[in-house]
Design a protein around this motif. Sequence first.
Motif, PDB file in Angstrom:
ATOM      1  N   VAL A 138       0.839  -1.194   0.000  1.00  0.00           N
ATOM      2  CA  VAL A 138       0.000   0.000   0.000  1.00  0.00           C
ATOM      3  C   VAL A 138       0.881   1.253   0.000  1.00  0.00           C
ATOM      4  N   ALA A 139       1.864   1.246   0.875  1.00  0.00           N
ATOM      5  CA  ALA A 139       2.761   2.396   0.975  1.00  0.00           C
ATOM      6  C   ALA A 139       3.741   2.452  -0.187  1.00  0.00           C
ATOM      7  N   ARG A 140       4.279   1.304  -0.557  1.00  0.00           N
ATOM      8  CA  ARG A 140       5.292   1.295  -1.617  1.00  0.00           C
ATOM      9  C   ARG A 140       4.686   1.704  -2.962  1.00  0.00           C
ATOM     10  N   ALA A 141       3.506   1.213  -3.269  1.00  0.00           N
ATOM     11  CA  ALA A 141       2.863   1.557  -4.540  1.00  0.00           C
ATOM     12  C   ALA A 141       2.486   3.031  -4.587  1.00  0.00           C
ATOM     13  N   GLY A 142       2.216   3.598  -3.418  1.00  0.00           N
ATOM     14  CA  GLY A 142       1.834   5.005  -3.372  1.00  0.00           C
ATOM     15  C   GLY A 142       3.016   5.948  -3.261  1.00  0.00           C
ATOM     16  N   LEU A 144       5.040   6.262  -0.779  1.00  0.00           N
ATOM     17  CA  LEU A 144       5.088   6.808   0.578  1.00  0.00           C
ATOM     18  C   LEU A 144       6.379   6.379   1.268  1.00  0.00           C
ATOM     19  N   PRO A 145       6.808   7.074   2.315  1.00  0.00           N
ATOM     20  CA  PRO A 145       8.072   6.738   2.984  1.00  0.00           C
ATOM     21  C   PRO A 145       8.081   5.315   3.520  1.00  0.00           C
ATOM     22  N   CYS A 146       9.176   4.616   3.306  1.00  0.00           N
ATOM     23  CA  CYS A 146       9.338   3.249   3.799  1.00  0.00           C
ATOM     24  C   CYS A 146      10.713   3.131   4.461  1.00  0.00           C
ATOM     25  N   LEU A 147      10.714   2.866   5.751  1.00  0.00           N
ATOM     26  CA  LEU A 147      11.958   2.792   6.514  1.00  0.00           C
ATOM     27  C   LEU A 147      12.155   1.391   7.074  1.00  0.00           C
ATOM     28  N   SER A 148      13.389   0.918   7.039  1.00  0.00           N
ATOM     29  CA  SER A 148      13.751  -0.339   7.685  1.00  0.00           C
ATOM     30  C   SER A 148      14.029  -0.073   9.153  1.00  0.00           C
ATOM     31  N   ALA A 149      14.200  -1.143   9.917  1.00  0.00           N
ATOM     32  CA  ALA A 149      14.534  -0.985  11.336  1.00  0.00           C
ATOM     33  C   ALA A 149      15.862  -0.251  11.490  1.00  0.00           C
ATOM     34  N   VAL A 150      16.803  -0.533  10.618  1.00  0.00           N
ATOM     35  CA  VAL A 150      18.112   0.144  10.676  1.00  0.00           C
ATOM     36  C   VAL A 150      17.943   1.637  10.423  1.00  0.00           C
ATOM     37  N   GLN A 151      17.138   1.993   9.448  1.00  0.00           N
ATOM     38  CA  GLN A 151      16.937   3.410   9.137  1.00  0.00           C
ATOM     39  C   GLN A 151      16.220   4.136  10.266  1.00  0.00           C
ATOM     40  N   VAL A 152      15.273   3.477  10.904  1.00  0.00           N
ATOM     41  CA  VAL A 152      14.588   4.081  12.049  1.00  0.00           C
ATOM     42  C   VAL A 152      15.583   4.364  13.168  1.00  0.00           C
ATOM     43  N   LEU A 218     -10.885   7.451  10.917  1.00  0.00           N
ATOM     44  CA  LEU A 218      -9.543   7.983  11.178  1.00  0.00           C
ATOM     45  C   LEU A 218      -9.318   9.164  10.242  1.00  0.00           C
ATOM     46  N   LEU A 219      -9.039  10.324  10.821  1.00  0.00           N
ATOM     47  CA  LEU A 219      -8.953  11.549  10.041  1.00  0.00           C
ATOM     48  C   LEU A 219      -7.555  11.874   9.528  1.00  0.00           C
ATOM     49  N   VAL A 220      -6.524  11.516  10.265  1.00  0.00           N
ATOM     50  CA  VAL A 220      -5.174  12.003   9.988  1.00  0.00           C
ATOM     51  C   VAL A 220      -4.335  10.897   9.357  1.00  0.00           C
ATOM     52  N   TRP A 221      -3.937  11.107   8.104  1.00  0.00           N
ATOM     53  CA  TRP A 221      -3.226  10.083   7.345  1.00  0.00           C
ATOM     54  C   TRP A 221      -1.911  10.573   6.748  1.00  0.00           C
ATOM     55  N   HIS A 222      -1.508  11.804   6.992  1.00  0.00           N
ATOM     56  CA  HIS A 222      -0.364  12.348   6.262  1.00  0.00           C
ATOM     57  C   HIS A 222       0.946  11.638   6.575  1.00  0.00           C
ATOM     58  N   GLY A 223       1.030  10.902   7.695  1.00  0.00           N
ATOM     59  CA  GLY A 223       2.264  10.198   8.032  1.00  0.00           C
ATOM     60  C   GLY A 223       2.307   8.752   7.559  1.00  0.00           C
ATOM     61  N   LEU A 224       1.339   8.346   6.747  1.00  0.00           N
ATOM     62  CA  LEU A 224       1.266   6.944   6.319  1.00  0.00           C
ATOM     63  C   LEU A 224       2.548   6.520   5.611  1.00  0.00           C
ATOM     64  N   GLY A 225       3.033   5.351   5.969  1.00  0.00           N
ATOM     65  CA  GLY A 225       4.245   4.804   5.366  1.00  0.00           C
ATOM     66  C   GLY A 225       4.582   3.492   6.041  1.00  0.00           C
ATOM     67  N   VAL A 226       5.820   3.072   5.923  1.00  0.00           N
ATOM     68  CA  VAL A 226       6.301   1.853   6.573  1.00  0.00           C
ATOM     69  C   VAL A 226       7.378   2.252   7.561  1.00  0.00           C
ATOM     70  N   GLY A 227       7.294   1.708   8.774  1.00  0.00           N
ATOM     71  CA  GLY A 227       8.272   2.047   9.796  1.00  0.00           C
ATOM     72  C   GLY A 227       8.059   1.248  11.055  1.00  0.00           C
ATOM     73  N   ASP A 228       8.402   1.845  12.190  1.00  0.00           N
ATOM     74  CA  ASP A 228       8.318   1.176  13.484  1.00  0.00           C
ATOM     75  C   ASP A 228       6.899   1.281  14.025  1.00  0.00           C
ATOM     76  N   PRO A 229       6.228   0.155  14.270  1.00  0.00           N
ATOM     77  CA  PRO A 229       4.861   0.231  14.805  1.00  0.00           C
ATOM     78  C   PRO A 229       4.792   0.927  16.159  1.00  0.00           C
ATOM     79  N   ALA A 230       5.880   0.950  16.900  1.00  0.00           N
ATOM     80  CA  ALA A 230       5.870   1.575  18.224  1.00  0.00           C
ATOM     81  C   ALA A 230       5.581   3.064  18.149  1.00  0.00           C
TER      82      ALA A 230
END
Length: 408
Positions: A138-142, A144-152, A218-230
């Motif tokens: 979903v994020a990659r096709a759009g 959107l930012p995608c971060l690995s654990a190392v990048q986080v 859910l109203l706020v979506w501007h931060g959608l991407g891949v990253g740390d669920p925490a």
Amino acid sequence: MARSPLTLAATVTSALPGASVVDVRALTEHAAGRFDSAVASLADGSSVVVRVAVDADAAAELDAESRALQALTGGVRALLPFAAPVLHGRLAQQSGTAVVVDHLPGYRVDAAHVPSGRGAATSLGAAIAAVHALPESVARAGGLPCLSAVQVRDDVSRLLDRVAASHHRVPVSLLSRWSRALAADRLWLFEPTVTLGGTTADAFLIEDRGGVPTVSGLLVWHGLGVGDPAVDLRWLSSAPDAADDVLGAYLSASARTPDAALGVRARLYAELEFAKWLVHGHDAGADEIVEDAVGLLTALADTVVDDDLLAEDGSDIDDALALIGRVPVAPASDADTSLQTDAYQAGDTSLFAEAAVDGPAASAPDPEETAPLEMSDWVSDSARDQDDDRDGDADRAAEAALRRWASS
């Protein structure tokens, strides 16, 4: 000067050719004046929300929001147990970017006001888990930012470097605390997921369904991407009553491999919001923001003086799973927990609370069980005064920036 509802109604017709606006009213979002917003009723019986950015940062956020909503195809939306706004139009104006989305019903509740038990707390946990369960495509096709654990982890490292390089009066104990967490490899062995980039409780809409508060949108979506669920659970530090039930419901609804360090990283991210506030003030050359941030960091250092952040993940993963068993399957009592707060304005309470910290707590927490970080009673002066006179440009800038850190 804020745009009038009539001006915003004209923006709707520009963004939606052929639309006929029959009524319009101002929409108060408590977004620190970063957007001019209104709800417009259309001739076909539907309602839409129009938001116009008032500065470059707000415009960038609306652009990110537009990209995220476009990534939510019909198939993706079907995977969510709640509604997401549909993007009807986007308009780049000389006076600022404007977006038009459909109007979703429901009320919003700040983290500090989410009660424990079945209802809002458990529904929020399940809703966040549903977002995290979306496929990464979903994020990659759009785009959107995608971060690995190392990048986080690298991002956290860069933030700490900037805090240290700012040469402001940051307590050494905090820098040491955060550096130890950064160096602990076991904290960063997580599986990246689709995230909201740091959501807050009041980003969700709630409706009472059968007397039970349930997330409806859910109203706020501007931060959608891949990253740390925490990062989407950091707001639990501001929800002392509901934190365990939210986390328990999240773990129960999640199909991911249990992460024993999830709560520790969430708490770390909550603490680092103060560090981001300091860096923002430093970069902006805003002495009042820097002083505010230093005061918050000093108070935080006093609060956690006897608290070992890393001790929280010292036990095995069963401790995280044990939270699942503490999610009540029925209301604990006959008390009405339906959150009769339809008139509640979520922005009335900041993510950060203020406390008059006179010194370290009178008694240290049990070394075998670290108490949750209580942030619901802290607030910066700029946030506390959000409904007072804001004639000064510096106050408005400080409030807007703090809101951005709280929701980014």
